[in-house]
Design a protein around this motif. Structure first.
Motif, short mmCIF file in Angstrom:
data_model
loop_
_atom_site.label_atom_id
_atom_site.label_comp_id
_atom_site.label_asym_id
_atom_site.label_seq_id
_atom_site.Cartn_x
_atom_site.Cartn_y
_atom_site.Cartn_z
N ALA A 204 105.14 69.05 34.98
CA ALA A 204 103.94 68.99 35.27
C ALA A 204 103.20 69.26 33.93
CB ALA A 204 103.42 69.95 36.35
N ASP A 205 103.67 68.69 32.73
CA ASP A 205 102.87 68.87 31.46
C ASP A 205 102.31 67.59 31.09
OD1 ASP A 205 103.55 71.66 31.07
OD2 ASP A 205 105.68 71.20 30.13
N VAL A 206 101.14 67.65 30.53
CA VAL A 206 100.66 66.21 30.06
C VAL A 206 100.93 66.23 28.63
CG1 VAL A 206 98.58 64.95 29.90
CG2 VAL A 206 98.70 66.37 31.96
N ILE A 207 101.56 65.00 28.33
CA ILE A 207 101.62 64.86 26.97
C ILE A 207 101.30 63.47 26.39
CG2 ILE A 207 103.77 66.17 27.07
CD1 ILE A 207 105.60 63.58 26.98
N THR A 208 100.97 63.25 25.18
CA THR A 208 100.60 62.08 24.32
C THR A 208 101.90 61.45 23.75
OG1 THR A 208 98.48 62.78 24.31
CG2 THR A 208 98.69 60.98 22.95
N LEU A 209 101.94 59.92 24.03
CA LEU A 209 102.95 59.49 23.49
C LEU A 209 102.49 58.00 22.56
CD1 LEU A 209 105.63 59.39 26.30
CD2 LEU A 209 105.48 60.96 23.91
N SER A 210 103.16 57.91 21.69
CA SER A 210 102.55 56.53 20.99
C SER A 210 103.17 55.25 21.37
CB SER A 210 102.99 56.79 19.39
OG SER A 210 104.39 56.88 19.36
N THR A 211 104.11 55.64 22.32
CA THR A 211 104.89 54.51 22.83
C THR A 211 104.29 53.92 24.35
OG1 THR A 211 106.91 53.37 23.48
CG2 THR A 211 106.48 55.82 23.88
N ALA A 212 104.31 52.76 24.67
CA ALA A 212 103.76 52.30 25.73
C ALA A 212 104.75 52.07 26.54
CB ALA A 212 102.74 51.10 25.57
N ALA A 213 105.99 52.72 26.71
CA ALA A 213 107.35 52.19 27.41
C ALA A 213 107.13 52.72 28.75
CB ALA A 213 108.56 52.86 26.77
N TYR A 214 108.12 52.56 29.62
CA TYR A 214 108.15 53.36 30.77
C TYR A 214 107.03 52.44 31.84
CZ TYR A 214 111.24 56.61 29.01
OH TYR A 214 112.31 57.35 28.28
N THR A 215 106.73 51.16 31.38
CA THR A 215 105.79 50.72 32.28
C THR A 215 106.19 50.61 34.06
OG1 THR A 215 106.90 48.51 31.95
CG2 THR A 215 105.24 49.22 30.73
N SER A 216 107.24 50.89 34.39
CA SER A 216 107.93 50.93 35.61
C SER A 216 107.19 52.25 36.36
CB SER A 216 109.23 50.79 36.00
OG SER A 216 109.97 51.82 35.23
N LEU A 217 107.01 53.28 35.79
CA LEU A 217 106.50 54.79 36.38
C LEU A 217 105.16 54.35 37.03
CD1 LEU A 217 107.52 56.96 33.71
CD2 LEU A 217 108.50 56.68 35.69
N PRO A 218 104.95 55.09 38.21
CA PRO A 218 103.69 54.95 38.74
C PRO A 218 102.62 55.62 37.91
CG PRO A 218 104.79 56.84 39.60
CD PRO A 218 105.83 55.87 38.78
N ARG A 219 101.28 54.87 38.09
CA ARG A 219 99.89 55.16 37.13
C ARG A 219 99.31 56.27 38.08
NH1 ARG A 219 97.12 50.27 36.86
NH2 ARG A 219 98.58 49.58 38.69
N TRP A 220 98.80 57.37 37.67
CA TRP A 220 97.81 58.28 38.23
C TRP A 220 96.51 58.53 37.59
CZ3 TRP A 220 102.07 63.03 38.46
CH2 TRP A 220 103.00 62.62 39.19
N PHE A 221 95.42 58.48 38.41
CA PHE A 221 94.23 58.54 37.71
C PHE A 221 93.52 59.72 38.25
CE2 PHE A 221 95.62 54.15 37.44
CZ PHE A 221 95.32 53.61 36.19
N GLY A 222 92.73 60.45 37.52
CA GLY A 222 91.95 61.62 38.01
C GLY A 222 91.19 62.27 36.92
N PRO A 223 90.25 63.17 37.35
CA PRO A 223 89.56 64.05 36.33
C PRO A 223 90.46 64.83 35.62
CG PRO A 223 88.63 64.10 38.49
CD PRO A 223 89.88 63.55 38.88
N GLN A 224 90.14 65.32 34.47
CA GLN A 224 90.90 66.32 33.62
C GLN A 224 91.46 67.46 34.29
OE1 GLN A 224 88.81 67.66 30.11
NE2 GLN A 224 90.49 68.57 29.20
N ASP A 225 92.59 67.75 34.06
CA ASP A 225 93.36 68.97 34.64
C ASP A 225 93.64 68.80 36.31
OD1 ASP A 225 93.54 70.11 32.01
OD2 ASP A 225 91.54 71.25 32.44
N SER A 226 93.49 67.48 36.76
CA SER A 226 93.83 67.32 38.01
C SER A 226 95.30 66.64 38.40
CB SER A 226 92.64 66.59 38.63
OG SER A 226 92.83 65.18 38.21
N HIS A 227 95.92 66.64 37.27
CA HIS A 227 97.39 65.98 37.47
C HIS A 227 98.42 66.70 38.60
CE1 HIS A 227 98.07 68.80 34.31
NE2 HIS A 227 99.21 68.90 34.63
#
Length: 252
Positions: free
Chosen positions: A129-152
């Motif tokens: 449950a950590d939020v990280i930033t990556l330079s790669t756009a891989a793992y396109t098969s994973l689900p996408r989650w959208f929400g306000p900051q700190d709501s992950h």
């Protein structure tokens, strides 16, 4: 005449204590000598490094660079806690532990960071449950989650709940959206279908609304799922459906 037999037990106990004391002193001295011998920097040097873990994103070279300065150092004098702390800073390392393997090997056990979803547009959520930033756009098969900051974490919990309900009918979640106003939407698709259906849940009674729709879906809608585009569950006693290239219809 004095009876000497009464004094023999005390003398024997004294002799026994003296022998025990001499034994402890000799044994302690041997242990100190042995410890000093084993901890000499030039004795029992580390000669090998072994890795236990799956290399996918973690760089073997990066781990090797951190551990190499410990090669040649005394096997028993290694600062394993410091080495673990340094190894944990290597990108993609989630967990790491270091141990000694007799007689000359430094063993490194590691586990890579596992991504579970893409978060908003440029970040990712890990299994911890950590939020990280990556330079790669891989793992396109994973689900996408959208929400306000700190709501992950809230979104992660809802995704697990929604997946449990939809999965019974063979639906896979592509995306979960959580608005600043507290409204929820799901994008799900049946199997390998090209297009996803958009499910509008609203802000309350989420589980009940979704279960009500899934009951109708499995009974009469599953064979038409490829044409189903929008499902609006924000109705008190039913839902609205929108089909591909058709007008919205009421159901429920």
């Amino acid at each position: 005449m004095t009876d000497m037999r009464a004094h023999r037990p005390e003398s024997q106990r004294g002799a026994g204590l003296l022998i025990s004391l001499v034994f402890v002193i000799v044994f302690g001295g041997l242990m100190l000598y042995l410890a000093d011998y084993l901890l000499q920097p030039d004795r029992l040097p580390v000669q090998r490094i072994s890795f236990i873990g799956e290399f996918q994103n973690v760089s073997r070279e990066a781990l090797q660079d951190v551990a190499t300065p410990y090669v040649g150092k005394n096997f028993f004098a290694l600062d394993l806690e410091r080495l673990e702390a340094d190894l944990s800073k290597v990108p993609w390392v989630a967990r790491v532990s270091v141990g000694r393997r007799w007689p000359d090997t430094l063993q490194i056990n590691f586990r890579e960071t596992q991504l579970v979803a893409r978060w908003n547009d440029s970040q990712w959520v890990t299994e911890d449950a950590d939020v990280i930033t990556l330079s790669t756009a891989a793992y396109t098969s994973l689900p996408r989650w959208f929400g306000p900051q700190d709501s992950h974490e809230i979104v992660q919990a809802r995704h697990r709940q929604f997946s449990s309900i939809l999965g019974r009918a063979g639906l896979r979640i592509d995306a979960v959206r959580y608005s600043a106003r507290g409204a929820w939407q799901i994008e799900a698709r049946p199997g390998d279908a090209n297009d996803a259906m958009h499910i509008k849940l609203g802000r309350r009674d989420l589980q009940e609304r979704l279960q009500r729709f899934m009951q109708a879906y499995t009974q009469s809608l599953v064979h038409m799922n490829e044409k189903l585009r929008v499902v609006d569950l924000r109705y008190p006693n039913g839902f609205a459906l929108q089909w591909q290239e058709t007008q919205e219809t009421e159901a429920g």
